[in-house]
Design a protein around this motif. Structure first.
Motif, PDB file in Angstrom:
ATOM      1  N   LYS A 121       0.841  -1.194   0.000  1.00 47.24           N
ATOM      2  CA  LYS A 121       0.000   0.000   0.000  1.00 47.24           C
ATOM      3  C   LYS A 121       0.871   1.237   0.000  1.00 47.24           C
ATOM      4  CE  LYS A 121      -0.706   0.003   5.047  1.00 47.24           C
ATOM      5  NZ  LYS A 121      -1.732  -0.026   6.119  1.00 47.24           N
ATOM      6  N   LEU A 122       0.391   2.262  -0.706  1.00 47.40           N
ATOM      7  CA  LEU A 122       1.131   3.502  -0.879  1.00 47.40           C
ATOM      8  C   LEU A 122       0.203   4.681  -0.636  1.00 47.40           C
ATOM      9  CD1 LEU A 122       2.678   2.660  -4.369  1.00 47.40           C
ATOM     10  CD2 LEU A 122       3.866   2.406  -2.172  1.00 47.40           C
ATOM     11  N   ARG A 123       0.767   5.785  -0.184  1.00 44.45           N
ATOM     12  CA  ARG A 123       0.019   7.040  -0.150  1.00 44.45           C
ATOM     13  C   ARG A 123       0.362   7.824  -1.409  1.00 44.45           C
ATOM     14  NH1 ARG A 123       2.411   8.812   5.516  1.00 44.45           N
ATOM     15  NH2 ARG A 123       4.054   7.492   4.623  1.00 44.45           N
ATOM     16  N   MET A 124      -0.685   8.226  -2.139  1.00 42.69           N
ATOM     17  CA  MET A 124      -0.475   8.983  -3.364  1.00 42.69           C
ATOM     18  C   MET A 124      -1.355  10.224  -3.341  1.00 42.69           C
ATOM     19  SD  MET A 124      -0.235   5.937  -6.252  1.00 42.69           S
ATOM     20  CE  MET A 124       0.371   7.066  -7.510  1.00 42.69           C
ATOM     21  N   LYS A 125      -0.856  11.298  -3.942  1.00 44.17           N
ATOM     22  CA  LYS A 125      -1.613  12.547  -3.985  1.00 44.17           C
ATOM     23  C   LYS A 125      -2.740  12.451  -5.007  1.00 44.17           C
ATOM     24  CE  LYS A 125       1.641  16.086  -2.424  1.00 44.17           C
ATOM     25  NZ  LYS A 125       2.371  17.312  -2.805  1.00 44.17           N
ATOM     26  N   ASN A 126      -3.924  12.871  -4.569  1.00 40.70           N
ATOM     27  CA  ASN A 126      -5.039  12.906  -5.504  1.00 40.70           C
ATOM     28  C   ASN A 126      -5.116  14.277  -6.175  1.00 40.70           C
ATOM     29  OD1 ASN A 126      -6.153  14.624  -3.588  1.00 40.70           O
ATOM     30  ND2 ASN A 126      -7.693  13.151  -2.882  1.00 40.70           N
ATOM     31  N   LEU A 127      -6.138  14.482  -6.966  1.00 42.48           N
ATOM     32  CA  LEU A 127      -6.272  15.721  -7.724  1.00 42.48           C
ATOM     33  C   LEU A 127      -6.337  16.947  -6.819  1.00 42.48           C
ATOM     34  CD1 LEU A 127      -6.631  16.979 -10.525  1.00 42.48           C
ATOM     35  CD2 LEU A 127      -9.095  16.576 -10.309  1.00 42.48           C
ATOM     36  N   ALA A 128      -6.870  16.758  -5.592  1.00 42.52           N
ATOM     37  CA  ALA A 128      -6.988  17.872  -4.649  1.00 42.52           C
ATOM     38  C   ALA A 128      -5.704  18.115  -3.863  1.00 42.52           C
ATOM     39  CB  ALA A 128      -8.140  17.605  -3.681  1.00 42.52           C
ATOM     40  N   GLY A 129      -4.694  17.285  -4.076  1.00 40.01           N
ATOM     41  CA  GLY A 129      -3.429  17.460  -3.365  1.00 40.01           C
ATOM     42  C   GLY A 129      -3.363  16.742  -2.037  1.00 40.01           C
ATOM     43  N   ASN A 130      -4.352  15.891  -1.752  1.00 39.62           N
ATOM     44  CA  ASN A 130      -4.384  15.126  -0.504  1.00 39.62           C
ATOM     45  C   ASN A 130      -3.890  13.710  -0.750  1.00 39.62           C
ATOM     46  OD1 ASN A 130      -5.676  17.324   0.865  1.00 39.62           O
ATOM     47  ND2 ASN A 130      -7.620  16.690  -0.061  1.00 39.62           N
ATOM     48  N   TYR A 131      -3.241  13.128   0.268  1.00 37.81           N
ATOM     49  CA  TYR A 131      -2.761  11.756   0.130  1.00 37.81           C
ATOM     50  C   TYR A 131      -3.902  10.774   0.386  1.00 37.81           C
ATOM     51  CZ  TYR A 131       2.164  13.051  -0.237  1.00 37.81           C
ATOM     52  OH  TYR A 131       3.368  13.551  -0.667  1.00 37.81           O
ATOM     53  N   ILE A 132      -4.024   9.795  -0.493  1.00 35.47           N
ATOM     54  CA  ILE A 132      -4.988   8.715  -0.318  1.00 35.47           C
ATOM     55  C   ILE A 132      -4.236   7.394  -0.404  1.00 35.47           C
ATOM     56  CG2 ILE A 132      -6.900  10.044  -1.278  1.00 35.47           C
ATOM     57  CD1 ILE A 132      -6.541   8.453  -3.895  1.00 35.47           C
ATOM     58  N   TRP A 133      -4.837   6.345   0.175  1.00 34.82           N
ATOM     59  CA  TRP A 133      -4.193   5.031   0.146  1.00 34.82           C
ATOM     60  C   TRP A 133      -4.487   4.332  -1.173  1.00 34.82           C
ATOM     61  CZ3 TRP A 133      -0.382   3.785   3.141  1.00 34.82           C
ATOM     62  CH2 TRP A 133      -0.287   4.321   4.422  1.00 34.82           C
ATOM     63  N   VAL A 134      -3.422   3.758  -1.739  1.00 34.10           N
ATOM     64  CA  VAL A 134      -3.503   3.095  -3.044  1.00 34.10           C
ATOM     65  C   VAL A 134      -2.888   1.700  -2.930  1.00 34.10           C
ATOM     66  CG1 VAL A 134      -2.682   3.182  -5.452  1.00 34.10           C
ATOM     67  CG2 VAL A 134      -3.420   5.290  -4.286  1.00 34.10           C
ATOM     68  N   LEU A 135      -3.490   0.749  -3.609  1.00 38.17           N
ATOM     69  CA  LEU A 135      -2.935  -0.600  -3.691  1.00 38.17           C
ATOM     70  C   LEU A 135      -2.030  -0.685  -4.912  1.00 38.17           C
ATOM     71  CD1 LEU A 135      -2.845  -3.602  -2.773  1.00 38.17           C
ATOM     72  CD2 LEU A 135      -4.774  -3.995  -4.339  1.00 38.17           C
ATOM     73  N   HIS A 136      -0.793  -1.111  -4.685  1.00 33.51           N
ATOM     74  CA  HIS A 136       0.173  -1.294  -5.776  1.00 33.51           C
ATOM     75  C   HIS A 136       0.491  -2.777  -5.891  1.00 33.51           C
ATOM     76  CE1 HIS A 136       4.495  -1.826  -6.996  1.00 33.51           C
ATOM     77  NE2 HIS A 136       4.022  -1.176  -8.037  1.00 33.51           N
ATOM     78  N   ARG A 137       0.447  -3.290  -7.118  1.00 37.37           N
ATOM     79  CA  ARG A 137       0.801  -4.688  -7.366  1.00 37.37           C
ATOM     80  C   ARG A 137       1.856  -4.762  -8.469  1.00 37.37           C
ATOM     81  NH1 ARG A 137      -4.913  -6.887  -8.843  1.00 37.37           N
ATOM     82  NH2 ARG A 137      -5.221  -4.660  -9.219  1.00 37.37           N
ATOM     83  N   LEU A 138       2.791  -5.674  -8.298  1.00 36.96           N
ATOM     84  CA  LEU A 138       3.870  -5.870  -9.269  1.00 36.96           C
ATOM     85  C   LEU A 138       3.922  -7.338  -9.669  1.00 36.96           C
ATOM     86  CD1 LEU A 138       6.498  -5.125 -10.817  1.00 36.96           C
ATOM     87  CD2 LEU A 138       7.723  -5.462  -8.652  1.00 36.96           C
ATOM     88  N   PHE A 139       3.869  -7.581 -10.983  1.00 33.88           N
ATOM     89  CA  PHE A 139       3.969  -8.924 -11.545  1.00 33.88           C
ATOM     90  C   PHE A 139       5.171  -8.959 -12.488  1.00 33.88           C
ATOM     91  CE2 PHE A 139      -0.405  -7.911 -10.708  1.00 33.88           C
ATOM     92  CZ  PHE A 139      -1.042  -9.075 -10.311  1.00 33.88           C
ATOM     93  N   TYR A 140       5.992  -9.997 -12.398  1.00 34.69           N
ATOM     94  CA  TYR A 140       6.979 -10.268 -13.434  1.00 34.69           C
ATOM     95  C   TYR A 140       6.321 -11.302 -14.354  1.00 34.69           C
ATOM     96  CZ  TYR A 140      10.447  -7.903 -10.533  1.00 34.69           C
ATOM     97  OH  TYR A 140      11.137  -6.963  -9.809  1.00 34.69           O
TER      98      TYR A 140
END
Length: 260
Positions: free
Chosen positions: A131-150
């Motif tokens: 899980k990552l915090r990423m800035k949304n359009l309003a400039g606030n951090y929201i929680w995001v699910l990141h997945r990586l596949f090889y």
């Protein structure tokens, strides 16, 4: 925030050395095979409304497919598809909280070493999620699910060819910083700090610990009752395994990974 943190740059350098390897015979991969995996990435973007990034390690190129979640992050693209000449999707990465970005790189390095130890026919069964915090359009951090596949190895070598990253809203909490999941069996493995101990041998960790204390090769040889040539061989093996340029970088990375 751009990717200029010194530690993050060292991890990127290390991952580049591990990942960016051309096909062994120098022949280009069949376009039909690449298009097959492009369609997979496009399907994730369409069905999950995700941001899907397909990275080609042989050509240092990424194909980004924008589902509707991209609008939440202010990344709306008119054509919904973008090609960049890098495996690092900086437009997306610059939205990640700096602390989470460092953690992301570290987890990806750990995941790479984990996958590399698996049988070749099993490697594509595993994926990393965190899980990552990423800035949304309003400039606030929201929680995001990141997945990586090889998702694909080179058909002409034993090198990794394609990786797929997915970004979605976090719908359920993940307690661990990084979890490896087996998409076939459903088994999950938490990537803990002690997983990193397997990257270097016990003797290599001993040598690196003494290097971090400022000891010379002669001092290390006397301490461990080995020859200077053996110490120097261990030094080179450590640099190769951590894919760094010098002992200072090796010590910094190893301390961050709690190898020493």
């Amino acid at each position: 925030m751009t990717i200029n943190n010194h530690f993050a740059m060292e991890i990127i350098h290390q991952l580049n050395n591990e990942l960016l390897k051309p096909a062994s015979d120098g022949m280009p991969v069949c376009p039909d095979e690449l298009n097959y995996f492009k369609n997979i990435a496009r399907s994730y973007a369409c069905t999950e409304q995700a941001i899907a990034v397909l990275s080609d390690m042989h050509t240092d190129t990424s194909y980004i497919y924008y589902g509707k979640f991209a609008e939440t992050l202010g990344l709306k693209e008119d054509n919904k598809t973008e090609r960049i000449y890098s495996i690092w999707e900086e437009k997306i990465l610059q939205l990640i909280h700096p602390d989470d970005l460092n953690s992301k790189y570290l987890q990806e390095l750990r995941f790479f070493h984990f996958v590399r130890k698996q049988p070749k026919d099993k490697q594509s069964s595993f994926f990393l999620m965190n899980k990552l915090r990423m800035k949304n359009l309003a400039g606030n951090y929201i929680w995001v699910l990141h997945r990586l596949f090889y998702i694909a190895m080179s058909p002409t070598s034993n090198n990794l060819w394609l990786a797929l990253c997915l970004y979605n809203p976090l719908l359920f909490d993940i307690s661990a910083k990084g979890i490896v999941a087996n998409a076939v069996s459903g088994q999950t493995i938490e990537l803990k700090d002690d997983n990193d101990l397997n990257i270097l041998s016990r003797r290599e960790r001993q040598v690196l610990q003494l290097i971090s204390q400022g000891r010379t090769s002669k001092d290390i040889a006397d301490e461990l009752y080995i020859s200077i040539n053996t110490v120097n061989r261990h030094r080179q093996d450590i640099l190769n395994k951590l894919q760094v340029r010098n002992s200072i970088e090796a010590c910094r990375i190893a301390k961050e990974m709690k190898i020493i």
